[in-house]
Design an enzyme around this catalytic site. Structure first.
Site, short mmCIF file in Angstrom:
data_model
loop_
_atom_site.label_atom_id
_atom_site.label_comp_id
_atom_site.label_asym_id
_atom_site.label_seq_id
_atom_site.Cartn_x
_atom_site.Cartn_y
_atom_site.Cartn_z
CB VAL A 67 -0.94 0.06 1.24
CG1 VAL A 67 -1.95 -1.07 1.22
CG2 VAL A 67 -0.16 0.07 2.52
CB VAL A 68 1.65 4.03 -1.87
CG1 VAL A 68 2.24 5.43 -1.75
CG2 VAL A 68 2.75 3.05 -2.21
N GLY A 84 7.11 7.21 -6.51
CA GLY A 84 8.08 6.12 -6.48
C GLY A 84 8.17 5.36 -5.18
CG LEU A 85 6.93 7.01 -1.48
CD1 LEU A 85 5.96 7.58 -0.43
CD2 LEU A 85 8.34 6.98 -0.92
CD GLU A 94 -7.56 -4.59 -5.91
OE1 GLU A 94 -8.07 -3.69 -6.60
OE2 GLU A 94 -7.53 -4.58 -4.69
N PRO A 95 -6.56 -6.35 -10.98
CG PRO A 95 -8.66 -6.61 -11.95
CD PRO A 95 -7.91 -6.82 -10.69
NE ARG A 96 -8.24 -0.96 -9.09
CZ ARG A 96 -8.86 -0.47 -8.06
NH1 ARG A 96 -9.41 0.70 -8.16
NH2 ARG A 96 -8.89 -1.13 -6.94
CE1 TYR A 98 0.81 -5.49 -7.56
CE2 TYR A 98 3.01 -5.61 -6.63
CZ TYR A 98 1.66 -5.38 -6.48
OH TYR A 98 1.17 -5.05 -5.26
#
Lengths: 243, 192
Positions: free
Chosen positions: B128-129, B137-138, B163-165, B170
């Site tokens: 999570v960010v 860029g975190l 998740e698809p979005r 990744y």
């Protein structure tokens, strides 16, 4: 946030409020069943469920290698009795008087050499024993199937490892099942299904809400029949630089 | 797994680690790997120093991590709010975790953790960010370091559920969806 699939979201876990409500319901049912147990009725009910379920497996052992699809007689939630750590799945007496029991255990007592031999039998690449030992030690649950043969004459009981499955977990939210294997000569009789089904039940009883795994394309159907859903809501399993 | 849209901008060259070559007496900065630097840090898109200079601190343990604040970040990206005690248990049984703290507020703004058996397999969860800090860029910083830590332990089978979005987040990190037809599956009580 989608609420259409109440308890089936994957690496997020289910909407917690809904999970909590079902948890309360679960506790409520537990009380009812406990009461039933003391009056004897629940115990009887469990035995009835148990008998029909194991009957199908037992008949599978009798016929050689007939593919068995085990239809559970009741959904898991109704079987409230806590899973014992070790119990006999199937018992069969051979014509020569030898009694064979297939024993399920979630105690994690695995002989490393037996495990390596089993992995060889199913054709998996060899892994260093020390690493296997660490992997088992670091797993949240290791479930095994052993075949125990008791001869009518005195003599040693033969105990052979014929199946294993393990799960890693953070002990709170997620568990992932790895390494499900059954000795090829015992396949096709519903043992793999029983192994995974028992493991799921044990995990659910420990309140792990999210149970996941990665399935080879050939066994996706096997796990679907056990209640697993591939790519729920389009969520994809990804691997880092797979070989 | 990220819950919200992450857009990544190229890191400006000023944050790339600079070094001087011996032969060059003029102070020309080259974005070159110096032999004195640890090889691990040079492969990061956003270096430790770059993070520091922007007011972020990197952590690899739960020390100093306020679970209520972490919970807020989870909620901000759309996760359900979780029982802090359960989060504590989960973190105690987590093999690796990385989080970024915004020093000014002392709050976590990026987080990721991985569970596994410590030798063969690892799964990365809860990437999570904080939405206010996305796009700089975190997420990438956290993921790159997490991967490095897992690889250093010798774990090569690293997986996650995306998740698809955010498949596009990744992929550049080296993740492949459904390799060889392997499918991620989740147990659903309603299906059984």
């Amino acid at each position: 946030m989608s609420t259409s699939t109440a308890l089936s979201l994957s690496s997020r876990f289910p909407a917690y409020t809904e999970f909590n409500q079902s948890k309360l319901l679960f506790t409520h049912l537990n009380l009812i069943y406990s009461y039933g147990f003391f009056t004897g009725s629940r115990k009887l009910r469990f035995c009835r469920l148990k008998a029909s379920f194991w009957e199908t497996i037992r008949s599978g052992i009798m016929k050689d290698n007939t593919p068995q699809v085990i239809e559970p007689s009741a959904p898991i939630e109704e079987q409230e009795e806590p899973l014992p750590e070790e119990f006999v799945l199937v018992e069969k007496t051979q014509p020569d008087g030898v009694v064979e029991q297939i024993v399920f255990s979630s105690g994690g007592d695995v002989d490393l050499y037996d495990l390596q031999a089993l992995c060889d039998k199913v054709g998996w690449p060899r892994r260093p024993l020390s690493k296997l030992a660490s992997a088992l030690k670091n797993s949240y649950m290791v479930a095994t199937l052993h075949s125990i043969r008791k001869s009518p004459e005195e003599g040693d009981d033969g105990k052979t490892l014929i199946g294993m499955a393990r799960a890693t977990s953070d002990h709170a939210f997620n568990a992932t099942i790895w390494d499900v294997l059954v000795d090829p000569s015992y396949q096709g009789q519903g043992l793999g299904k029983a192994l995974v089904e028992k493991m799921i039940r044990a995990l659910l009883q420990r309140d792990i809400g999210n149970i996941s795994l990665f399935a080879d394309s050939k066994v996706v159907d096997f796990y679907q029949n056990l209640g697993f859903e591939p790519d729920p809501e389009g969520i994809k399993g990804m691997f880092w630089h797979p070989k | 797994m990220l819950r919200s849209n992450i857009t990544f901008t190229l890191v400006p060259s000023s944050s790339v680690r600079l070094s001087l070559t011996k032969a060059n007496s003029r102070s020309v900065a080259f974005p070159i790997v110096s032999s004195q630097l640890q090889t691990s840090t040079t492969s990061y898109t956003v270096s430790d120093r770059a993070l520091e200079s922007r007011g972020f601190a990197l952590h690899r343990t739960t020390q100093g991590l306020n679970l209520d604040h972490l919970n807020s970040v989870f909620v901000a990206v759309g996760f359900p709010r979780r029982d802090p005690y359960k989060i504590q248990v989960a973190l105690q049984h987590t093999d690796s975790l990385i989080w970024v703290e915004y020093v000014k507020t002392q709050r976590p703004v990026a987080f990721a953790r991985a569970t596994g058996d410590g030798v063969f397999n690892a799964i990365i969860w809860d990437v999570v960010v904080d939405p206010t800090f996305q796009g700089i860029g975190l997420g990438k910083a956290v993921m790159e370091r997490m991967l490095e830590e897992l690889l250093e332990k010798g774990i090569t089978n690293i997986a996650l559920y995306s998740e698809p979005r955010v498949l596009g987040f990744y992929r550049p990190l080296g993740f492949v969806a459904d390799p060889d037809g392997i499918r991620g599956m989740v147990y659903s009580r309603k299906n059984y």
